[in-house]
Write a protein that holds these residues in place. Structure first.
Motif, PDB file in Angstrom:
ATOM      1  N   GLU A 122       0.801  -1.230   0.000  1.00 51.35           N
ATOM      2  CA  GLU A 122       0.000   0.000   0.000  1.00 51.35           C
ATOM      3  C   GLU A 122       0.826   1.269   0.000  1.00 51.35           C
ATOM      4  OE1 GLU A 122      -3.233   0.336   2.750  1.00 51.35           O
ATOM      5  OE2 GLU A 122      -4.050  -1.619   2.186  1.00 51.35           O
ATOM      6  N   TRP A 123       1.935   1.267   0.729  1.00 55.33           N
ATOM      7  CA  TRP A 123       2.703   2.496   0.893  1.00 55.33           C
ATOM      8  C   TRP A 123       4.077   2.437   0.241  1.00 55.33           C
ATOM      9  CZ3 TRP A 123       1.307   2.323   6.757  1.00 55.33           C
ATOM     10  CH2 TRP A 123      -0.011   2.752   6.931  1.00 55.33           C
ATOM     11  N   GLY A 124       4.507   1.268  -0.221  1.00 55.15           N
ATOM     12  CA  GLY A 124       5.809   1.143  -0.864  1.00 55.15           C
ATOM     13  C   GLY A 124       6.977   1.432   0.054  1.00 55.15           C
ATOM     14  N   VAL A 125       6.807   1.217   1.351  1.00 50.89           N
ATOM     15  CA  VAL A 125       7.870   1.538   2.304  1.00 50.89           C
ATOM     16  C   VAL A 125       8.970   0.480   2.269  1.00 50.89           C
ATOM     17  CG1 VAL A 125       6.346   2.864   3.806  1.00 50.89           C
ATOM     18  CG2 VAL A 125       6.669   0.422   4.233  1.00 50.89           C
ATOM     19  N   ARG A 126      10.130   0.881   2.741  1.00 53.60           N
ATOM     20  CA  ARG A 126      11.300  -0.001   2.733  1.00 53.60           C
ATOM     21  C   ARG A 126      11.658  -0.547   4.103  1.00 53.60           C
ATOM     22  NH1 ARG A 126      14.278   4.356  -0.798  1.00 53.60           N
ATOM     23  NH2 ARG A 126      13.352   3.862  -2.810  1.00 53.60           N
ATOM     24  N   GLU A 127      11.104   0.074   5.138  1.00 51.29           N
ATOM     25  CA  GLU A 127      11.421  -0.355   6.494  1.00 51.29           C
ATOM     26  C   GLU A 127      10.168  -0.322   7.361  1.00 51.29           C
ATOM     27  OE1 GLU A 127      15.993   0.982   7.447  1.00 51.29           O
ATOM     28  OE2 GLU A 127      14.405   2.351   8.031  1.00 51.29           O
ATOM     29  N   MET A 128      10.175  -1.180   8.380  1.00 46.79           N
ATOM     30  CA  MET A 128       9.162  -1.140   9.421  1.00 46.79           C
ATOM     31  C   MET A 128       9.888  -0.747  10.700  1.00 46.79           C
ATOM     32  SD  MET A 128       5.810  -1.836   9.930  1.00 46.79           S
ATOM     33  CE  MET A 128       5.059  -3.357   9.344  1.00 46.79           C
ATOM     34  N   HIS A 129       9.339   0.207  11.422  1.00 49.66           N
ATOM     35  CA  HIS A 129       9.893   0.668  12.694  1.00 49.66           C
ATOM     36  C   HIS A 129       8.917   0.343  13.810  1.00 49.66           C
ATOM     37  CE1 HIS A 129      12.521   4.062  10.729  1.00 49.66           C
ATOM     38  NE2 HIS A 129      12.691   2.886  10.166  1.00 49.66           N
ATOM     39  N   MET A 130       9.439   0.136  14.990  1.00 47.58           N
ATOM     40  CA  MET A 130       8.614  -0.011  16.182  1.00 47.58           C
ATOM     41  C   MET A 130       9.444   0.414  17.380  1.00 47.58           C
ATOM     42  SD  MET A 130       8.591  -4.083  17.104  1.00 47.58           S
ATOM     43  CE  MET A 130       8.037  -4.634  15.527  1.00 47.58           C
ATOM     44  N   THR A 131       8.765   0.772  18.452  1.00 48.66           N
ATOM     45  CA  THR A 131       9.465   1.044  19.696  1.00 48.66           C
ATOM     46  C   THR A 131       8.947   0.058  20.744  1.00 48.66           C
ATOM     47  OG1 THR A 131       7.862   2.775  20.260  1.00 48.66           O
ATOM     48  CG2 THR A 131       9.930   3.478  19.241  1.00 48.66           C
ATOM     49  N   VAL A 132       9.895  -0.433  21.548  1.00 54.09           N
ATOM     50  CA  VAL A 132       9.581  -1.418  22.580  1.00 54.09           C
ATOM     51  C   VAL A 132      10.265  -0.960  23.866  1.00 54.09           C
ATOM     52  CG1 VAL A 132       9.807  -3.852  23.251  1.00 54.09           C
ATOM     53  CG2 VAL A 132       9.489  -3.251  20.851  1.00 54.09           C
ATOM     54  N   ILE A 133       9.597  -1.140  24.980  1.00 54.72           N
ATOM     55  CA  ILE A 133      10.236  -0.816  26.261  1.00 54.72           C
ATOM     56  C   ILE A 133      11.497  -1.661  26.368  1.00 54.72           C
ATOM     57  CG2 ILE A 133       9.997  -0.893  28.773  1.00 54.72           C
ATOM     58  CD1 ILE A 133       7.012  -0.286  28.382  1.00 54.72           C
ATOM     59  N   SER A 134      12.622  -1.002  26.570  1.00 52.64           N
ATOM     60  CA  SER A 134      13.929  -1.672  26.485  1.00 52.64           C
ATOM     61  C   SER A 134      14.103  -2.795  27.495  1.00 52.64           C
ATOM     62  CB  SER A 134      15.058  -0.650  26.640  1.00 52.64           C
ATOM     63  OG  SER A 134      14.977  -0.010  27.903  1.00 52.64           O
ATOM     64  N   LEU A 135      13.366  -2.791  28.580  1.00 51.29           N
ATOM     65  CA  LEU A 135      13.458  -3.864  29.580  1.00 51.29           C
ATOM     66  C   LEU A 135      12.769  -5.143  29.131  1.00 51.29           C
ATOM     67  CD1 LEU A 135      12.552  -1.842  32.803  1.00 51.29           C
ATOM     68  CD2 LEU A 135      14.830  -2.498  32.007  1.00 51.29           C
ATOM     69  N   ARG A 136      11.985  -5.081  28.086  1.00 49.06           N
ATOM     70  CA  ARG A 136      11.178  -6.226  27.628  1.00 49.06           C
ATOM     71  C   ARG A 136      12.021  -7.163  26.759  1.00 49.06           C
ATOM     72  NH1 ARG A 136       5.794  -5.657  27.059  1.00 49.06           N
ATOM     73  NH2 ARG A 136       5.934  -7.896  27.277  1.00 49.06           N
ATOM     74  N   GLU A 137      13.020  -7.786  27.349  1.00 52.62           N
ATOM     75  CA  GLU A 137      13.974  -8.619  26.614  1.00 52.62           C
ATOM     76  C   GLU A 137      13.298  -9.763  25.858  1.00 52.62           C
ATOM     77  OE1 GLU A 137      17.105  -8.001  25.981  1.00 52.62           O
ATOM     78  OE2 GLU A 137      17.288  -6.271  27.308  1.00 52.62           O
ATOM     79  N   GLU A 138      12.337 -10.430  26.482  1.00 51.70           N
ATOM     80  CA  GLU A 138      11.660 -11.553  25.826  1.00 51.70           C
ATOM     81  C   GLU A 138      10.881 -11.072  24.597  1.00 51.70           C
ATOM     82  OE1 GLU A 138       8.743 -15.304  26.976  1.00 51.70           O
ATOM     83  OE2 GLU A 138       8.874 -13.617  28.357  1.00 51.70           O
ATOM     84  N   LEU A 139      10.247  -9.922  24.712  1.00 53.50           N
ATOM     85  CA  LEU A 139       9.501  -9.362  23.585  1.00 53.50           C
ATOM     86  C   LEU A 139      10.449  -8.910  22.479  1.00 53.50           C
ATOM     87  CD1 LEU A 139       6.736  -8.611  22.470  1.00 53.50           C
ATOM     88  CD2 LEU A 139       6.929  -6.426  23.688  1.00 53.50           C
ATOM     89  N   ILE A 140      11.537  -8.268  22.853  1.00 50.27           N
ATOM     90  CA  ILE A 140      12.534  -7.846  21.860  1.00 50.27           C
ATOM     91  C   ILE A 140      13.103  -9.070  21.146  1.00 50.27           C
ATOM     92  CG2 ILE A 140      14.817  -6.795  21.571  1.00 50.27           C
ATOM     93  CD1 ILE A 140      13.945  -4.773  23.794  1.00 50.27           C
ATOM     94  N   ALA A 141      13.367 -10.137  21.876  1.00 49.53           N
ATOM     95  CA  ALA A 141      13.881 -11.370  21.259  1.00 49.53           C
ATOM     96  C   ALA A 141      12.871 -11.927  20.256  1.00 49.53           C
ATOM     97  CB  ALA A 141      14.208 -12.406  22.328  1.00 49.53           C
ATOM     98  N   PHE A 142      11.578 -11.865  20.568  1.00 51.45           N
ATOM     99  CA  PHE A 142      10.535 -12.295  19.634  1.00 51.45           C
ATOM    100  C   PHE A 142      10.639 -11.505  18.332  1.00 51.45           C
ATOM    101  CE2 PHE A 142       6.294 -11.320  17.921  1.00 51.45           C
ATOM    102  CZ  PHE A 142       5.846 -12.583  17.580  1.00 51.45           C
ATOM    103  N   TYR A 143      10.770 -10.198  18.436  1.00 55.03           N
ATOM    104  CA  TYR A 143      10.870  -9.366  17.233  1.00 55.03           C
ATOM    105  C   TYR A 143      12.185  -9.608  16.490  1.00 55.03           C
ATOM    106  CZ  TYR A 143       6.641  -6.929  18.649  1.00 55.03           C
ATOM    107  OH  TYR A 143       5.348  -6.627  18.995  1.00 55.03           O
ATOM    108  N   GLU A 144      13.255  -9.853  17.216  1.00 53.30           N
ATOM    109  CA  GLU A 144      14.533 -10.170  16.550  1.00 53.30           C
ATOM    110  C   GLU A 144      14.403 -11.451  15.735  1.00 53.30           C
ATOM    111  OE1 GLU A 144      18.122  -8.245  19.120  1.00 53.30           O
ATOM    112  OE2 GLU A 144      17.091  -9.934  20.073  1.00 53.30           O
ATOM    113  N   ARG A 145      13.677 -12.432  16.229  1.00 50.69           N
ATOM    114  CA  ARG A 145      13.462 -13.668  15.466  1.00 50.69           C
ATOM    115  C   ARG A 145      12.630 -13.410  14.209  1.00 50.69           C
ATOM    116  NH1 ARG A 145      12.809 -15.472  20.784  1.00 50.69           N
ATOM    117  NH2 ARG A 145      10.532 -15.661  20.592  1.00 50.69           N
ATOM    118  N   ARG A 146      11.901 -12.324  14.182  1.00 47.17           N
ATOM    119  CA  ARG A 146      11.119 -11.930  12.995  1.00 47.17           C
ATOM    120  C   ARG A 146      11.938 -11.041  12.063  1.00 47.17           C
ATOM    121  NH1 ARG A 146       8.920 -14.469  16.265  1.00 47.17           N
ATOM    122  NH2 ARG A 146       9.451 -16.130  14.863  1.00 47.17           N
ATOM    123  N   GLY A 147      13.210 -10.793  12.380  1.00 55.03           N
ATOM    124  CA  GLY A 147      14.080 -10.004  11.507  1.00 55.03           C
ATOM    125  C   GLY A 147      14.291  -8.560  11.914  1.00 55.03           C
ATOM    126  N   TYR A 148      13.739  -8.144  13.041  1.00 52.89           N
ATOM    127  CA  TYR A 148      13.944  -6.776  13.520  1.00 52.89           C
ATOM    128  C   TYR A 148      15.284  -6.695  14.231  1.00 52.89           C
ATOM    129  CZ  TYR A 148       9.225  -5.757  12.182  1.00 52.89           C
ATOM    130  OH  TYR A 148       8.093  -5.567  11.423  1.00 52.89           O
TER     131      TYR A 148
END
Length: 182
Positions: A122-148
């Motif tokens: 729809e938008w032809g974007v090249r990147e996806m951005h998100m912000t996560v509370i830095s203490l949320r290591e398990e959640l950040i790891a989930f997103y890292e496994r998705r390529g973030y």
């Protein structure tokens, strides 16, 4: 269904409307805050209390130009949502909520993949951005496994603004995560 009306696995997708606000607020709250959120693994209940959002906040995401709240239904029942916002060459992914009873079953992976496909188409974007509370290591790891990837770029938590919750710690900050979309 995706925004073109195609069925995707057992899930269907559509843009939220103002008529959905009443159902979306409790879904989002249940995924992040309070005892109901503890049924899933994405809870913030130990670090933030109070509301995660309110009807006005959800309505703003739905009605702001260049922004949408993608709803996810399974067998016609609302089970998840995510905010998508067009920001130049990037899209912002936020307000991601999956019903706590359904977390851990792979829905999150499917929804993120559909959101990425949608913003590219729809938008032809090249990147996806998100912000996560830095203490949320398990959640950040989930997103890292998705390529973030973690960027190390931090932004302060809005202490004193109860629209974002009531912090239970004094060391909260958001980290920017980025994924290149191909």
């Amino acid at each position: 269904m995706d925004t073109a009306g195609r069925a995707t696995a057992e899930l269907s997708y559509r843009d939220a409307t103002e008529a959905d606000v009443e159902a979306l607020v409790p879904l989002i709250e249940s995924a992040y805050r309070g005892d109901a959120s503890r049924a899933g693994w994405t809870t913030e209940a130990d670090i933030l209390q109070g509301r995660r959002t309110d009807p006005e906040g959800v309505r703003a995401v739905i009605t702001t130009p260049g922004s949408k709240l993608l709803t996810v239904l399974r067998d016609g029942v609302l089970v998840a949502c995510c905010q998508l916002e067009h920001r130049g060459d990037a899209a912002y992914f936020g307000m991601f909520a999956v019903s706590p009873a359904l977390q851990g079953a792979g829905l999150g992976k499917q929804i993120i993949a559909e959101a990425e496909r949608l913003v590219r188409a729809e938008w032809g974007v090249r990147e996806m951005h998100m912000t996560v509370i830095s203490l949320r290591e398990e959640l950040i790891a989930f997103y890292e496994r998705r390529g973030y990837r973690r960027t190390g770029k931090m932004s302060p938590f809005p202490y004193g603004d109860e629209r974002f919750g009531v912090p239970q710690r004094d060391d909260l900050a958001f980290e920017l995560l980025v994924k290149e979309l191909r």
